[in-house]
Scaffold this active site. Structure first.
Site, PDB file in Angstrom:
ATOM      1  N   VAL A   9     -65.511  27.328 -64.783  1.00 51.25           N
ATOM      2  CA  VAL A   9     -66.599  28.227 -64.392  1.00 51.25           C
ATOM      3  C   VAL A   9     -66.416  28.504 -62.908  1.00 51.25           C
ATOM      4  O   VAL A   9     -65.758  27.742 -62.205  1.00 51.25           O
ATOM      5  CB  VAL A   9     -67.997  27.634 -64.697  1.00 51.25           C
ATOM      6  CG1 VAL A   9     -68.250  27.576 -66.196  1.00 51.25           C
ATOM      7  CG2 VAL A   9     -68.178  26.267 -64.064  1.00 51.25           C
ATOM      8  N   SER A  10     -66.978  29.593 -62.437  1.00 46.15           N
ATOM      9  CA  SER A  10     -66.696  30.031 -61.070  1.00 46.15           C
ATOM     10  C   SER A  10     -67.412  29.256 -59.987  1.00 46.15           C
ATOM     11  O   SER A  10     -66.982  29.229 -58.851  1.00 46.15           O
ATOM     12  CB  SER A  10     -67.021  31.520 -60.921  1.00 46.15           C
ATOM     13  OG  SER A  10     -66.199  32.256 -61.792  1.00 46.15           O
ATOM     14  N   SER A  11     -68.535  28.621 -60.317  1.00 39.05           N
ATOM     15  CA  SER A  11     -69.276  27.904 -59.270  1.00 39.05           C
ATOM     16  C   SER A  11     -69.994  26.702 -59.855  1.00 39.05           C
ATOM     17  O   SER A  11     -70.167  26.580 -61.073  1.00 39.05           O
ATOM     18  CB  SER A  11     -70.282  28.840 -58.594  1.00 39.05           C
ATOM     19  OG  SER A  11     -71.231  29.281 -59.533  1.00 39.05           O
ATOM     20  N   GLN A  14     -72.939  27.152 -62.325  1.00 40.71           N
ATOM     21  CA  GLN A  14     -72.728  27.776 -63.631  1.00 40.71           C
ATOM     22  C   GLN A  14     -72.562  26.703 -64.701  1.00 40.71           C
ATOM     23  O   GLN A  14     -72.095  25.601 -64.434  1.00 40.71           O
ATOM     24  CB  GLN A  14     -71.512  28.699 -63.602  1.00 40.71           C
ATOM     25  CG  GLN A  14     -71.773  29.979 -62.839  1.00 40.71           C
ATOM     26  CD  GLN A  14     -70.597  30.933 -62.911  1.00 40.71           C
ATOM     27  OE1 GLN A  14     -69.455  30.527 -62.988  1.00 40.71           O
ATOM     28  NE2 GLN A  14     -70.889  32.214 -62.888  1.00 40.71           N
TER      29      GLN A  14
END
Length: 198
Positions: A9-11, A14
């Site tokens: 996931v990007s961050s 998330q």
């Protein structure tokens, strides 16, 4: 052959539960699932690198979708070839059955897989660019509405100017002002500079 799962996931905020559920449905052991919470712009990700050290020829790597592997068009293709050709592992992209290297091992199958991989990696990078543009537009709109980002600015006491005058005349120390105002040294000097400008 060992089965592995890779989740990205990007961050940090998330949620990876959708990807985790897909891995659990494939009966992948929890200790064989590697999770990164960072951008897909490149492959310098801590847990992805740990995964690479575990993979042996003949192993099988599952990812939910190609953009979970990465979001850089050239890097995705380069990494795919590195994994499948040099490391000799199989990859299965769960939501795209055409991207399953266990199947279609003939020339036509390889050609179709390469085409699909190129299209999907292009889409993944395009979406990354679009996300960045939408973020920049959102920030610009918020700033135009007066919304501030970052920590709230420290409020200065009404007598801050008098405290600075005392400090300049060596009647009070910087540390004493920091304690009185409950601010950092950087904030103090920034406010002093602002006073000089105005």
């Amino acid at each position: 052959m060992k089965k592995y799962g890779y989740i990205r996931v990007s961050s940090i905020d998330q949620n990876e539960s959708r990807q985790m559920k897909a891995m659990e449905e494939l009966n992948i052991a929890k200790d064989k699932i590697y999770i990164d919470k960072q951008s897909g712009k490149d492959f310098h990700r801590q847990n992805y690198q740990k995964l690479l050290h575990q993979l042996m020829p003949g192993d099988l790597l599952y990812i939910l979708s190609i953009d979970r592997l990465g979001r850089n068009y050239r890097e995705i293709q380069k990494q795919w070839r590195y994994l499948t050709e040099e490391r000799q592992i199989d990859i299965c992209v769960i939501d795209m059955p055409l991207l399953d290297t266990r199947r279609y091992k003939d020339l036509l199958g390889t050609f179709i897989s390469d085409l699909v991989l190129q299209v999907l990696s292009f889409v993944a990078e395009s979406e990354r660019d679009n996300i960045r543009k939408r973020q920049a537009q959102g920030i610009a709109v918020a700033k135009a509405k007066g919304i501030r980002f970052g920590r709230p600015e420290a409020k200065m006491p009404k007598n801050f100017q008098q405290l600075v005058i005392k400090w300049r005349n060596n009647k009070i120390t910087c540390e004493e002002i920091l304690q009185i105002c409950q601010i950092s040294k950087a904030t103090f000097y920034r406010r002093v500079r602002e006073m000089e400008i105005s």
